[in-house]
Design a protein around this motif. Structure first.
Motif, PDB file in Angstrom:
ATOM      1  N   THR A  65      38.833 -28.400   7.143  1.00 24.74           N
ATOM      2  CA  THR A  65      38.352 -28.252   8.523  1.00 24.74           C
ATOM      3  C   THR A  65      37.795 -26.861   8.768  1.00 24.74           C
ATOM      4  O   THR A  65      36.716 -26.697   9.362  1.00 24.74           O
ATOM      5  CB  THR A  65      39.500 -28.534   9.516  1.00 24.74           C
ATOM      6  OG1 THR A  65      39.984 -29.858   9.302  1.00 24.74           O
ATOM      7  CG2 THR A  65      39.019 -28.395  10.949  1.00 24.74           C
ATOM      8  N   THR A  87      39.704 -30.727  17.103  1.00 24.69           N
ATOM      9  CA  THR A  87      40.303 -31.346  15.921  1.00 24.69           C
ATOM     10  C   THR A  87      41.818 -31.186  15.918  1.00 24.69           C
ATOM     11  O   THR A  87      42.560 -32.132  15.621  1.00 24.69           O
ATOM     12  CB  THR A  87      39.710 -30.720  14.644  1.00 24.69           C
ATOM     13  OG1 THR A  87      38.286 -30.838  14.673  1.00 24.69           O
ATOM     14  CG2 THR A  87      40.251 -31.397  13.400  1.00 24.69           C
ATOM     15  N   THR A 206      26.212 -34.629   6.606  1.00 28.76           N
ATOM     16  CA  THR A 206      27.381 -35.108   7.333  1.00 28.76           C
ATOM     17  C   THR A 206      27.749 -36.527   6.895  1.00 28.76           C
ATOM     18  O   THR A 206      28.925 -36.840   6.689  1.00 28.76           O
ATOM     19  CB  THR A 206      27.113 -35.084   8.848  1.00 28.76           C
ATOM     20  OG1 THR A 206      26.764 -33.747   9.242  1.00 28.76           O
ATOM     21  CG2 THR A 206      28.329 -35.536   9.625  1.00 28.76           C
ATOM     22  N   LEU A 210      31.214 -37.850   5.131  1.00 24.64           N
ATOM     23  CA  LEU A 210      32.023 -38.886   5.767  1.00 24.64           C
ATOM     24  C   LEU A 210      32.145 -40.146   4.917  1.00 24.64           C
ATOM     25  O   LEU A 210      32.929 -41.041   5.254  1.00 24.64           O
ATOM     26  CB  LEU A 210      31.424 -39.261   7.128  1.00 24.64           C
ATOM     27  CG  LEU A 210      31.535 -38.202   8.227  1.00 24.64           C
ATOM     28  CD1 LEU A 210      30.839 -38.681   9.485  1.00 24.64           C
ATOM     29  CD2 LEU A 210      32.983 -37.869   8.516  1.00 24.64           C
ATOM     30  N   ALA A 213      35.622 -41.245   3.882  1.00 28.49           N
ATOM     31  CA  ALA A 213      36.375 -41.769   5.020  1.00 28.49           C
ATOM     32  C   ALA A 213      35.937 -43.197   5.345  1.00 28.49           C
ATOM     33  O   ALA A 213      36.767 -44.054   5.669  1.00 28.49           O
ATOM     34  CB  ALA A 213      36.191 -40.862   6.235  1.00 28.49           C
ATOM     35  N   LEU A 214      34.635 -43.454   5.256  1.00 37.65           N
ATOM     36  CA  LEU A 214      34.139 -44.797   5.535  1.00 37.65           C
ATOM     37  C   LEU A 214      34.651 -45.800   4.493  1.00 37.65           C
ATOM     38  O   LEU A 214      34.942 -46.950   4.815  1.00 37.65           O
ATOM     39  CB  LEU A 214      32.611 -44.794   5.562  1.00 37.65           C
ATOM     40  CG  LEU A 214      31.972 -43.975   6.688  1.00 37.65           C
ATOM     41  CD1 LEU A 214      30.455 -43.991   6.563  1.00 37.65           C
ATOM     42  CD2 LEU A 214      32.393 -44.514   8.048  1.00 37.65           C
ATOM     43  N   VAL A 255      34.806 -41.404  16.681  1.00 41.96           N
ATOM     44  CA  VAL A 255      33.400 -41.791  16.538  1.00 41.96           C
ATOM     45  C   VAL A 255      32.579 -41.427  17.775  1.00 41.96           C
ATOM     46  O   VAL A 255      31.587 -40.696  17.667  1.00 41.96           O
ATOM     47  CB  VAL A 255      33.282 -43.290  16.209  1.00 41.96           C
ATOM     48  CG1 VAL A 255      31.817 -43.699  16.138  1.00 41.96           C
ATOM     49  CG2 VAL A 255      33.990 -43.599  14.898  1.00 41.96           C
ATOM     50  N   ALA A 258      32.297 -37.578  18.226  1.00 39.96           N
ATOM     51  CA  ALA A 258      31.383 -36.923  17.290  1.00 39.96           C
ATOM     52  C   ALA A 258      29.929 -37.164  17.690  1.00 39.96           C
ATOM     53  O   ALA A 258      29.097 -36.235  17.661  1.00 39.96           O
ATOM     54  CB  ALA A 258      31.637 -37.424  15.874  1.00 39.96           C
TER      55      ALA A 258
END
Length: 270
Positions: A65, A87, A206, A210, A213-214, A255, A258
């Motif tokens: 982070t 966050t 980005t 991600l 994570a997806l 979601v 962001a």
């Protein structure tokens, strides 16, 4: 003399004043303040994460982070600091939901107060959606209680107002500045431009970050879905426990937050 209208959040102005008070009126003072804030945020974030994913995974995520927020700027700023506070607040909300203990309550309250002093496009959306997510989670799998969550979040607002008054910041002037500087969020064309056109490379980077994570989300969804195909039909059934549904209502917060943050920032789109 006439004041300049600007949408800078109180947290940025307060931090800059403290930086000059503590380290002297020089540019390097903002660098020191940024480093001090990043170090404190790293420790708090790692401590909270360790309660829901273990010590080493928590430390790794906390370091990641900071690597994508504080390191690129490396000085006191209003964008990355607000992103970090949001966050850490999000993590505190997850801890509060997981344990519902005094430490989680204290973390949500104090970090929530700091969040309300940060950028409005982070603070407002996260504050409302986090409360809605906690209420939805309790409706799916009762644990904390809607009244307790309402009292907790409601107490953050007067605490944030008291902090502003203690620092001699006018609430009315702050709201007027936000109203006049917030005209940029009212244009649909500018929103689309900030999301996709200003820095296309940043959108791609980005998305690449991600992707793991997806993949995890897709794996979790596969656990809840069952497919059955007969000779002339196709059935898809979804079986999800009330506890998993409660966590989904909280995880879904990230979601829209962001997307809104990227659409309303003039810099720091990642």
């Amino acid at each position: 003399y006439q004041e300049m209208i600007g949408g800078l959040p109180p947290l940025f102005l307060m931090g800059a004043k403290w930086a000059f008070d503590w380290f002297g009126v020089q540019w390097f003072s903002l660098v020191k303040m940024g480093g001090l804030f990043a170090a404190v945020a790293l420790l708090v974030h790692a401590g909270l994460l360790s309660r829901i994913m273990g010590c080493w995974w928590g430390l790794l995520l906390a370091c990641f982070t900071q690597a994508v927020t504080s390191l690129p700027t490396s000085c006191w700023s209003h964008d990355w600091t607000s992103a970090v506070v949001a966050t850490v607040f999000y993590t505190a909300v997850l801890v509060w939901r997981a344990h519902a203990d005094r430490l989680g309550l204290i973390a949500v309250f104090f970090i929530g107060v700091v969040l309300l002093l940060s950028k409005a496009n982070y603070a407002g959306v996260f504050f409302v959606l986090a409360l809605m997510g906690l209420i939805a989670a309790d409706l799916s799998a009762p644990k904390i209680g809607t009244l307790k969550n309402l009292v907790l979040f409601g107490s953050m607002v007067p605490a944030a107002v008291a902090a502003l008054l203690a620092c001699h910041i006018s609430i009315l002037a702050l709201l007027r500045n936000y109203r006049e500087a917030g005209v940029r969020v009212q244009s649909g064309g500018q929103t689309i431009q900030r999301l996709f056109l200003n820095q296309p490379w940043e959108v791609k980077q980005t998305a690449a970050l991600l992707l793991p994570a997806l993949i995890c989300v897709a794996y979790l969804c596969s656990r809840w879905c069952a497919v059955r195909r007969d000779a002339d039909s196709f059935f898809l059934t979804v079986h999800i426990s009330r506890q998993d549904a409660a966590w989904l209502s909280l995880l879904a917060i990230g979601v829209p937050v962001a997307v809104i943050a990227m659409a309303t920032n003039t810099t720091f789109w990642m």
